[in-house]
Design an enzyme around this catalytic site. Structure first.
Site, short mmCIF file in Angstrom:
data_model
loop_
_atom_site.label_atom_id
_atom_site.label_comp_id
_atom_site.label_asym_id
_atom_site.label_seq_id
_atom_site.Cartn_x
_atom_site.Cartn_y
_atom_site.Cartn_z
N ASP A 385 2.50 39.87 -0.36
CA ASP A 385 2.21 40.94 0.17
C ASP A 385 1.72 42.02 -1.71
OD1 ASP A 385 1.54 40.23 3.01
OD2 ASP A 385 3.30 40.61 3.08
P1 NAP Z 1 5.39 38.27 1.66
O1 NAP Z 1 4.30 39.13 1.60
O2 NAP Z 1 6.49 38.54 3.28
O3 NAP Z 1 5.31 36.56 1.06
C1 NAP Z 1 6.17 35.71 1.65
C2 NAP Z 1 5.97 34.28 0.88
O4 NAP Z 1 6.55 33.56 1.05
C3 NAP Z 1 4.66 33.41 2.10
O5 NAP Z 1 3.42 34.12 2.27
C4 NAP Z 1 4.92 32.62 1.98
O6 NAP Z 1 3.80 31.59 2.29
C5 NAP Z 1 5.98 31.91 1.38
N1 NAP Z 1 7.13 31.06 2.01
C6 NAP Z 1 7.45 30.90 2.46
N2 NAP Z 1 8.61 30.62 2.78
C7 NAP Z 1 8.63 29.70 1.18
C8 NAP Z 1 9.42 28.19 0.68
N3 NAP Z 1 9.93 28.40 1.36
N4 NAP Z 1 8.55 28.43 -0.33
C9 NAP Z 1 7.68 28.64 -0.98
N5 NAP Z 1 7.24 29.63 -0.56
C10 NAP Z 1 7.32 30.20 0.61
O7 NAP Z 1 6.62 38.82 0.41
P2 NAP Z 1 6.85 39.74 -0.74
O8 NAP Z 1 5.44 39.99 -1.12
O9 NAP Z 1 8.11 39.43 -1.00
O10 NAP Z 1 6.23 41.06 0.44
C11 NAP Z 1 7.56 41.65 0.88
C12 NAP Z 1 7.05 41.85 2.52
O11 NAP Z 1 7.72 42.21 3.55
C13 NAP Z 1 6.09 43.15 2.43
O12 NAP Z 1 5.00 43.42 3.39
C14 NAP Z 1 6.95 44.86 1.88
O13 NAP Z 1 6.17 45.81 2.71
C15 NAP Z 1 7.93 44.13 4.13
N6 NAP Z 1 8.88 43.95 3.89
C16 NAP Z 1 9.85 44.39 2.93
C17 NAP Z 1 11.32 45.33 3.30
C18 NAP Z 1 12.48 45.76 2.35
O14 NAP Z 1 12.90 46.34 1.90
N7 NAP Z 1 11.78 44.80 0.90
C19 NAP Z 1 11.45 45.64 3.79
C20 NAP Z 1 10.48 45.55 5.09
C21 NAP Z 1 9.16 45.17 5.13
P3 NAP Z 1 3.67 29.61 2.49
O15 NAP Z 1 4.17 30.26 4.53
O16 NAP Z 1 2.09 29.40 2.73
O17 NAP Z 1 4.92 28.97 2.34
#
Ligand code: NAP
Length: 460
Positions: A385
């Site tokens: 994301d």
């Molecule tokens: P993300 O959008 O959740 O994407 C994580 C990606 O990691 C997934 O598409 C997944 O794809 C891949 N993944 C999972 N396990 C894996 C593994 N073992 N090896 C390789 N890839 C793996 O993560 P992000 O880009 O870090 O974004 C964070 C999201 O969380 C945002 O939408 C944010 O708004 C939300 N959020 C964050 C917080 C905060 O405080 N940080 C709080 C609330 C919400 P595959 O399954 O295809 O591998």
């Protein structure tokens, strides 16, 4: 008298340590010191309190300390990815404690409770009770023992605000007529119910922001308790907690481009109708570890963008090895850190610090975004994301307006993830279909490990 002085000095030092702790926690370079200062501060606060000569017997305190230790030690050992729900549980315990102390204090003083005391006591138990059940609900949603999806119905905000208004009405009556003691239980039960109702319409996606808000409520209720008990330490610590929790929630909302009211009333995080299987996906280009190693070794500037997948795979140590082999070859390697990458604030910083990656190589989103145009390879490791260009370009996207890392501006984009699954927001990422993008399918730890072996083995 001497003991009184010792207690005062202990509290003063504890207060100073809490303030310094918050300051130090705001930078990765001083964060460890910040944690230590917080721990020493809390130890002094507890030790000072135990010195009070009003304590009649230490028996119950000792039992509580043992019980707290038995519960606390395993709670401290959860996986990093489970820290948000663990924190929610801690808030729930803190809030329960505040509510119980407030209740005890009411029945000790009733029916002659001075108006000011009754006012702050009401604030204490209302905030404490709603934070208790609200935090339990948040922990349940984050741990997925409760459905993550928001549950909404017509007139929900009206019902919720109505409940809160009734509790405030009871509080006002008690301030004027503290002798009406039979009203007091209602002032606890209604906020307990409100805490549940408040979290029901909030989706899993907004839960960490809400948690940080609940943290703020817990702090405010502790500050109110400080007024009831005449403890300056509690007032200051509670106010620090209340203010920092509020600032953090506002910053998180900003980083996700969500307005605060929207988080609380917007029912975000609804199950997206995932287009996935039904729609025919365009082809993507994929590459092997050998190919990826060749491109990385030939680059002069690489920006690594870690995300939730790196945390799940625990790939940070392999990432460190990759950093080492590339820098040894003269490649300039930096890390682009998005404020909400992962699942909690500072998630990536903590993991990369654990792997001893130099802090000055970790650049915040605003500092690194200008660099992507001159970057040879943007290597995305388990992030999704936070790199989605739809947030910039597609007005219909649920994450439209969320600031992202501009990885698509780099000459080549490489994405390590296991498949084409969506990230947290549950939406497609057009980045994967760009001509310059290479998909590196596999577990982050294994894939990075293979790249390291290739480069170290002299390939590329
Ligand atoms: P993300 O959008 O959740 O994407 C994580 C990606 O990691 C997934 O598409 C997944 O794809 C891949 N993944 C999972 N396990 C894996 C593994 N073992 N090896 C390789 N890839 C793996 O993560 P992000 O880009 O870090 O974004 C964070 C999201 O969380 C945002 O939408 C944010 O708004 C939300 N959020 C964050 C917080 C905060 O405080 N940080 C709080 C609330 C919400 P595959 O399954 O295809 O591998």
């Amino acid at each position: 008298m001497a003991t009184e002085h010792i207690i005062e000095v202990t509290y003063l030092v504890a207060t100073a340590l809490f303030i310094l702790s918050l300051k130090w926690l705001s930078s990765p370079a001083t964060a460890r010191r910040g944690v230590l200062a917080g721990e020493v501060g809390m130890f002094l606060a507890v030790a000072g309190t135990l010195l009070h000569n009003e304590i009649v017997s230490y028996k119950w305190i000792a039992i509580a300390l043992v019980l707290g230790t038995i519960i606390g030690v395993p709670l401290g050992r959860v996986a990093m990815t489970a820290v948000p729900q663990r924190t929610a549980l801690s808030h729930a315990f803190g809030a329960l404690c505040v509510t119980l102390v407030g209740t005890a204090e009411f029945y000790i003083q009733a029916p002659n409770v001075p108006a000011f005391t009754m006012g702050v006591l009401s604030l204490e138990v209302i905030l404490g009770a709603l934070t208790f059940t609200g935090s339990l609900m948040a922990a349940g949603k984050l741990q997925e023992v409760l459905p993550q999806r928001p549950i909404t119905y017509k007139g929900q905000n009206f019902v919720n605000l109505g409940l809160l208004a009734v509790a405030v009405g009871i509080a006002a009556t008690l301030v004027m007529h503290p002798e009406k003691t039979m009203l007091f239980p209602a002032m606890i039960v209604i906020p307990l119910l409100f805490g549940v109702m408040m979290i029901i319409p909030i989706g899993g996606a907004d839960m960490p922001t809400v948690m940080s808000l609940l943290n703020s409520y817990a702090g405010l209720s502790a500050a109110a308790m400080g007024f009831v008990l005449g403890s300056k330490l509690l007032i200051i610590a509670g106010a620090l907690d209340g203010a920092s929790g509020l600032i953090l929630s506002i910053n998180m909302s900003k980083a996700m481009n969500r307005s605060f009211t929207n988080v609380l009333f917007g029912a975000f995080g609804q199950e997206e109708t995932k287009a996935g299987g039904a729609k025919e996906a365009p082809p993507v280009r994929n590459a092997t570890p050998e190919e990826a190693a060749g491109i990385l070794a030939a680059a002069s500037k690489v920006v690594i963008v870690p995300g939730y997948g790196m945390a799940v795979a625990q790939a940070q140590h392999k990432v460190r090895e990759l950093y080492d082999v590339l820098t040894k070859r003269g490649v300039d390697v930096k890390f682009g850190i998005h404020p909400v990458a992962g699942r909690m604030p500072g998630h990536m910083n903590v993991l990369l610090a654990e792997a001893d990656i130099p802090y000055d190589k970790l650049l915040e989103m605003d500092d690194i975004n200008g660099d992507f145009l001159e970057t040879d390879v943007a290597l995305i490791i388990g992030a999704n994301d936070v790199t989605n260009p739809a947030a910039r370009e597609d007005k219909s996207s649920p994450i439209y307006g969320m600031p992202i890392l501009d990885v698509d501006k780099a000459r080549t984009v490489m994405v390590i993830k296991r498949g084409m699954a969506a990230g947290f927001a549950g939406i497609e990422n057009p980045l994967y279909y760009m001509d310059k993008t290479l998909m590196l399918f596999g577990d982050a730890k294994n894939f990075v490990g293979s790249i390291v072996r290739e480069i170290a083995g002299g390939h590329g």
